[in-house]
Design a protein around this motif. Sequence first.
Motif, PDB file in Angstrom:
ATOM      1  N   ILE A   3       0.881  -1.289  -0.001  1.00  0.00           N
ATOM      2  CA  ILE A   3       0.018   0.078  -0.043  1.00  0.00           C
ATOM      3  C   ILE A   3       0.911   1.256  -0.057  1.00  0.00           C
ATOM      4  CG2 ILE A   3      -1.840   1.209   1.027  1.00  0.00           C
ATOM      5  CD1 ILE A   3      -2.634  -1.747   2.361  1.00  0.00           C
ATOM      6  N   THR A   4       0.577   2.092  -0.925  1.00  0.00           N
ATOM      7  CA  THR A   4       1.642   3.137  -1.206  1.00  0.00           C
ATOM      8  C   THR A   4       1.213   4.643  -0.649  1.00  0.00           C
ATOM      9  OG1 THR A   4       0.942   3.323  -3.351  1.00  0.00           O
ATOM     10  CG2 THR A   4       3.080   2.096  -2.841  1.00  0.00           C
ATOM     11  N   ASN A   5      -0.109   4.706  -0.734  1.00  0.00           N
ATOM     12  CA  ASN A   5      -1.086   5.974  -0.539  1.00  0.00           C
ATOM     13  C   ASN A   5      -2.395   5.655  -0.204  1.00  0.00           C
ATOM     14  OD1 ASN A   5      -1.011   8.666   0.071  1.00  0.00           O
ATOM     15  ND2 ASN A   5      -1.530   8.880  -2.166  1.00  0.00           N
ATOM     16  N   HIS A   6      -2.992   6.452   0.685  1.00  0.00           N
ATOM     17  CA  HIS A   6      -4.522   6.296   0.677  1.00  0.00           C
ATOM     18  C   HIS A   6      -5.085   7.647   1.108  1.00  0.00           C
ATOM     19  CE1 HIS A   6      -3.189   6.833   5.094  1.00  0.00           C
ATOM     20  NE2 HIS A   6      -4.553   7.054   5.380  1.00  0.00           N
ATOM     21  N   VAL A   7      -6.432   7.633   0.904  1.00  0.00           N
ATOM     22  CA  VAL A   7      -7.233   8.630   1.412  1.00  0.00           C
ATOM     23  C   VAL A   7      -8.564   7.964   1.941  1.00  0.00           C
ATOM     24  CG1 VAL A   7      -6.714  10.649  -0.066  1.00  0.00           C
ATOM     25  CG2 VAL A   7      -8.724   9.008  -0.724  1.00  0.00           C
ATOM     26  N   PHE A   8      -9.117   8.404   2.999  1.00  0.00           N
ATOM     27  CA  PHE A   8     -10.412   7.768   3.557  1.00  0.00           C
ATOM     28  C   PHE A   8     -11.196   9.025   4.244  1.00  0.00           C
ATOM     29  CE2 PHE A   8      -8.017   8.509   7.437  1.00  0.00           C
ATOM     30  CZ  PHE A   8      -8.940   8.653   8.520  1.00  0.00           C
ATOM     31  N   GLU A   9     -12.622   8.874   4.145  1.00  0.00           N
ATOM     32  CA  GLU A   9     -13.502   9.527   4.897  1.00  0.00           C
ATOM     33  C   GLU A   9     -14.673   8.783   5.659  1.00  0.00           C
ATOM     34  OE1 GLU A   9     -15.924  11.847   2.022  1.00  0.00           O
ATOM     35  OE2 GLU A   9     -15.657  10.336   0.636  1.00  0.00           O
ATOM     36  N   GLU A  10     -15.243   9.367   6.554  1.00  0.00           N
ATOM     37  CA  GLU A  10     -16.282   8.803   7.221  1.00  0.00           C
ATOM     38  C   GLU A  10     -17.699   8.984   6.417  1.00  0.00           C
ATOM     39  OE1 GLU A  10     -18.741   8.971  11.327  1.00  0.00           O
ATOM     40  OE2 GLU A  10     -16.820  10.410  11.308  1.00  0.00           O
ATOM     41  N   ILE A  11     -18.298   7.722   6.329  1.00  0.00           N
ATOM     42  CA  ILE A  11     -19.578   7.717   5.249  1.00  0.00           C
ATOM     43  C   ILE A  11     -20.550   8.267   6.514  1.00  0.00           C
ATOM     44  CG2 ILE A  11     -21.284   6.190   4.200  1.00  0.00           C
ATOM     45  CD1 ILE A  11     -18.716   4.648   3.740  1.00  0.00           C
ATOM     46  N   LYS A  12     -21.299   9.146   6.239  1.00  0.00           N
ATOM     47  CA  LYS A  12     -22.336   9.644   7.033  1.00  0.00           C
ATOM     48  C   LYS A  12     -23.830   8.778   6.969  1.00  0.00           C
ATOM     49  CE  LYS A  12     -19.873  12.893   8.525  1.00  0.00           C
ATOM     50  NZ  LYS A  12     -19.359  12.904   9.799  1.00  0.00           N
ATOM     51  N   ASP A  13     -24.585   8.441   7.850  1.00  0.00           N
ATOM     52  CA  ASP A  13     -25.542   7.626   7.764  1.00  0.00           C
ATOM     53  C   ASP A  13     -26.805   8.751   8.156  1.00  0.00           C
ATOM     54  OD1 ASP A  13     -27.702   5.950   7.504  1.00  0.00           O
ATOM     55  OD2 ASP A  13     -27.141   4.701   9.546  1.00  0.00           O
ATOM     56  N   PRO A  14     -27.610   9.254   7.274  1.00  0.00           N
ATOM     57  CA  PRO A  14     -28.527  10.200   7.636  1.00  0.00           C
ATOM     58  C   PRO A  14     -29.840   9.521   8.213  1.00  0.00           C
ATOM     59  CG  PRO A  14     -28.487  10.297   5.181  1.00  0.00           C
ATOM     60  CD  PRO A  14     -27.055   9.237   5.801  1.00  0.00           C
ATOM     61  N   THR A  15     -30.085   8.037   8.098  1.00  0.00           N
ATOM     62  CA  THR A  15     -31.078   7.346   8.362  1.00  0.00           C
ATOM     63  C   THR A  15     -30.930   6.755   9.958  1.00  0.00           C
ATOM     64  OG1 THR A  15     -29.948   5.422   7.547  1.00  0.00           O
ATOM     65  CG2 THR A  15     -31.468   6.646   6.149  1.00  0.00           C
ATOM     66  N   LEU A  26      -9.749   4.670  -0.045  1.00  0.00           N
ATOM     67  CA  LEU A  26      -9.073   4.259  -1.260  1.00  0.00           C
ATOM     68  C   LEU A  26      -7.759   4.199  -1.200  1.00  0.00           C
ATOM     69  CD1 LEU A  26     -11.162   7.225  -3.421  1.00  0.00           C
ATOM     70  CD2 LEU A  26     -11.619   4.526  -3.127  1.00  0.00           C
ATOM     71  N   LEU A  27      -7.245   2.902  -1.559  1.00  0.00           N
ATOM     72  CA  LEU A  27      -5.855   2.653  -1.245  1.00  0.00           C
ATOM     73  C   LEU A  27      -4.866   2.396  -2.529  1.00  0.00           C
ATOM     74  CD1 LEU A  27      -6.394  -0.105   1.464  1.00  0.00           C
ATOM     75  CD2 LEU A  27      -5.853   2.358   1.848  1.00  0.00           C
ATOM     76  N   ASP A  28      -4.055   2.958  -2.700  1.00  0.00           N
ATOM     77  CA  ASP A  28      -3.161   3.031  -3.970  1.00  0.00           C
ATOM     78  C   ASP A  28      -2.167   1.662  -3.693  1.00  0.00           C
ATOM     79  OD1 ASP A  28      -3.805   4.969  -5.618  1.00  0.00           O
ATOM     80  OD2 ASP A  28      -2.630   6.327  -4.576  1.00  0.00           O
ATOM     81  N   VAL A  29      -2.343   0.617  -4.520  1.00  0.00           N
ATOM     82  CA  VAL A  29      -1.424  -0.719  -4.197  1.00  0.00           C
ATOM     83  C   VAL A  29      -0.477  -0.828  -5.304  1.00  0.00           C
ATOM     84  CG1 VAL A  29      -2.018  -3.251  -4.096  1.00  0.00           C
ATOM     85  CG2 VAL A  29      -3.422  -1.304  -2.896  1.00  0.00           C
ATOM     86  N   GLU A  30       0.512  -1.367  -5.112  1.00  0.00           N
ATOM     87  CA  GLU A  30       1.528  -1.891  -6.093  1.00  0.00           C
ATOM     88  C   GLU A  30       1.650  -3.455  -5.774  1.00  0.00           C
ATOM     89  OE1 GLU A  30       5.292   0.071  -6.099  1.00  0.00           O
ATOM     90  OE2 GLU A  30       4.449   1.892  -6.339  1.00  0.00           O
ATOM     91  N   VAL A  31       1.577  -3.968  -6.702  1.00  0.00           N
ATOM     92  CA  VAL A  31       1.797  -5.606  -6.748  1.00  0.00           C
ATOM     93  C   VAL A  31       2.918  -5.996  -7.616  1.00  0.00           C
ATOM     94  CG1 VAL A  31      -0.487  -6.280  -6.037  1.00  0.00           C
ATOM     95  CG2 VAL A  31      -0.099  -6.320  -8.451  1.00  0.00           C
TER      96      VAL A  31
END
Length: 92
Positions: A3-15, A26-31
């Motif tokens: 895993i070379t990089n990532h971004v993330f966010e909390e998913i809001k649940d309005p219900t 979202l993970l950038d991956v090298e294989v």
Amino acid sequence: MEITNHVFEEIKDPTGIMVGKRYEFLLDVEVDEEDELYTPGGLELRVILAADDNGTRIVHYNVIDKLSRNVLEFALEDDEEAEVLAYCTSSL
């Protein structure tokens, strides 16, 4: 797999239906070129993580070809899934 990089966010649940919190990573991956997951343009993992009183777990993920943006029909091996979970958990 690395895993070379990532971004993330909390998913809001309005219900208010979901118990605990959900996060989208979202993970950038090298294989390695020898790996069956290898694509020349690289890979991205889209991971949905759930965190609640029972702990943190992966509830869904997709392996995505970065160039075509197509979802690839591959499953991570158990050790790869554990690595992704550990990485995401440490990033919270």
